[in-house]
Design an enzyme around this catalytic site. Structure first.
Site, short mmCIF file in Angstrom:
data_model
loop_
_atom_site.label_atom_id
_atom_site.label_comp_id
_atom_site.label_asym_id
_atom_site.label_seq_id
_atom_site.Cartn_x
_atom_site.Cartn_y
_atom_site.Cartn_z
N ASP A 90 -3.46 5.32 -13.45
CA ASP A 90 -3.49 4.07 -12.65
C ASP A 90 -4.75 3.24 -12.94
OD1 ASP A 90 -1.23 5.27 -11.59
OD2 ASP A 90 -1.67 4.66 -9.54
N SER A 137 -4.01 1.48 -4.93
CA SER A 137 -5.34 2.10 -4.78
C SER A 137 -6.21 1.87 -6.01
CB SER A 137 -5.19 3.62 -4.56
OG SER A 137 -4.32 3.87 -3.51
N SER A 177 2.79 2.80 -2.08
CA SER A 177 4.19 2.54 -2.43
C SER A 177 4.51 2.95 -3.86
CB SER A 177 4.46 1.05 -2.26
OG SER A 177 3.60 0.33 -3.12
N ALA A 201 -5.76 -0.52 -8.20
CA ALA A 201 -6.01 -1.96 -8.36
C ALA A 201 -7.16 -2.41 -7.47
CB ALA A 201 -4.73 -2.74 -8.04
N ILE A 207 0.83 -1.21 0.00
CA ILE A 207 0.00 0.00 0.00
C ILE A 207 0.86 1.26 0.00
CG2 ILE A 207 -1.67 1.30 1.43
CD1 ILE A 207 -2.77 -1.39 2.36
O1 PMV Z 1 1.73 7.07 -6.57
P1 PMV Z 1 0.84 6.46 -7.60
O2 PMV Z 1 1.18 5.06 -7.90
O3 PMV Z 1 -0.61 6.64 -7.25
O4 PMV Z 1 1.06 7.30 -8.97
C1 PMV Z 1 0.79 8.69 -9.03
C2 PMV Z 1 1.17 9.21 -10.38
C3 PMV Z 1 0.99 10.71 -10.54
O5 PMV Z 1 1.38 11.04 -11.87
C4 PMV Z 1 1.87 11.48 -9.57
C5 PMV Z 1 -0.45 11.15 -10.32
C6 PMV Z 1 -1.41 10.71 -11.41
O6 PMV Z 1 -2.62 10.76 -11.15
O7 PMV Z 1 -0.98 10.34 -12.52
#
Ligand code: PMV
Length: 305
Positions: free
Chosen positions: A137, A94, A89, A96, A87
């Site tokens: 994501d 989130s 990381s 997934a 989590i």
């Molecule tokens: O930290 P993660 O795995 O949720 O990735 C965030 C990626 C960002 O570009 C910083 C934010 C986004 O919504 O793309």
């Protein structure tokens, strides 16, 4: 019904993608599993505890249920979640969990949602919880594979292995995105140029990644990717999303011949590394908590019961 969805790593382009710039992102072979059963009220159980709809303790799952209620009226559901993805990381846990829960709800209640419907709902959930987000994501978690975003151009990625080293600090995506937005507001020209440079990095990488092989030390493709990772990491550092713990891991990996950068929002979370077979082996021995992930083709799916 039981469903699952994969996590992801940003090879290049996090943060810049929030401003419409390009990012290269792949799903990874770590999954979140969600099991949904019909029930008269809502019960959520996860490694974080057992609750009803709880927007504090289980924000992504609770908002996923709330958004699902907009397409299908249900009075309750039993939702059980377990995950292989650490989590907060930077590995997309989130998204997934959100996508896996939506996929399982869809199957259990026969809502007949398409992948695009599931992506759209998951995207809403991400905005509900984080405020600002690129939607990368949930897209990767829904569809799997490696993509150039925002174009949605599928990229053929060879069966590479990536080393993942956790910084030991949690990464709070919403907070980091907000911090970058504030910096950009203060210095629009400077931060804008950095975002443009990151955009160019993602573009340069897609010319190289599909031909990469990791068996030889003298590998010009690996050299190019190493340089691009080095530049990307330093640009992320410039906008304030790296931390000393990450810098230290990156420096050590680089000195061992493993190209590396943070992945995801930063402020904590994981570093990813890639190198020839020997260097990767040595790095894995050095960092006891390090683990290997591989690109994953399959997105959200129903699991056999
Ligand atoms: O930290 P993660 O795995 O949720 O990735 C965030 C990626 C960002 O570009 C910083 C934010 C986004 O919504 O793309």
């Amino acid at each position: 019904m039981r469903a699952s969805a994969p996590g992801k790593i940003f090879l290049f382009g996090e943060h810049a993608v929030v401003y419409g710039k390009r990012a290269l992102v792949t799903a990874i072979n770590l999954r979140c599993f969600a099991e949904v059963r019909k029930r008269y009220d809502f019960r959520i159980s996860s490694p974080l505890g057992i609750t009803g709809l709880d927007f504090e303790k289980h924000p992504y799952i609770s908002y996923a249920i709330k958004r699902f209620l907009e397409v299908r009226k249900i009075s309750g559901a039993d939702v059980q979640v377990e995950s292989q993805i650490p989590i907060a990381s930077g590995l997309g846990s989130s998204a997934a969990v959100t996508v896996a829960v939506l996929k399982a709800l869809d199957a259990e209640y026969e809502a007949n949602l398409s992948n695009e419907d599931i992506y759209e709902l998951a995207r809403q959930v991400e905005l509900d919880v984080q405020g600002i987000a690129s939607g990368t994501d949930p897209f990767i978690s829904t569809y799997g594979g490696c993509w150039l975003i925002p174009e949605r151009k599928p990229i053929t990625i060879p069966s590479l292995e990536f080393l993942v080293v956790d910084s030991g600090k949690k990464s709070i995506t919403g907070e980091m995105v907000k911090r970058v937005a504030e910096l950009k507001e203060k210095f629009p020209g400077v931060v804008g140029e950095i975002m443009d440079a990151i955009d160019e990095i993602s573009q340069a990488a897609i010319a190289t990644i599909p031909q990469m092989k990791l068996n030889s030390k003298l590998n010009s493709k690996l050299d190019s990717i190493s340089s691009l990772m080095f530049i990307n990491q330093n640009l992320l550092r410039a906008i304030g999303v790296s931390i000393p713990e990450i810098d230290e891991i990156v420096d050590q990996l680089n000195s061992m011949g493993v190209a590396s950068k943070l992945t995801g929002a930063g402020g904590g979370g994981c570093v990813i590394g890639i190198g020839d077979v020997e260097s990767m082996k040595r790095a894995k021995e050095k960092f006891k908590s390090a683990f290997i992930v591989k690109p994953e083709k399959e997105g959200a799916r129903i699991e056999e019961e």
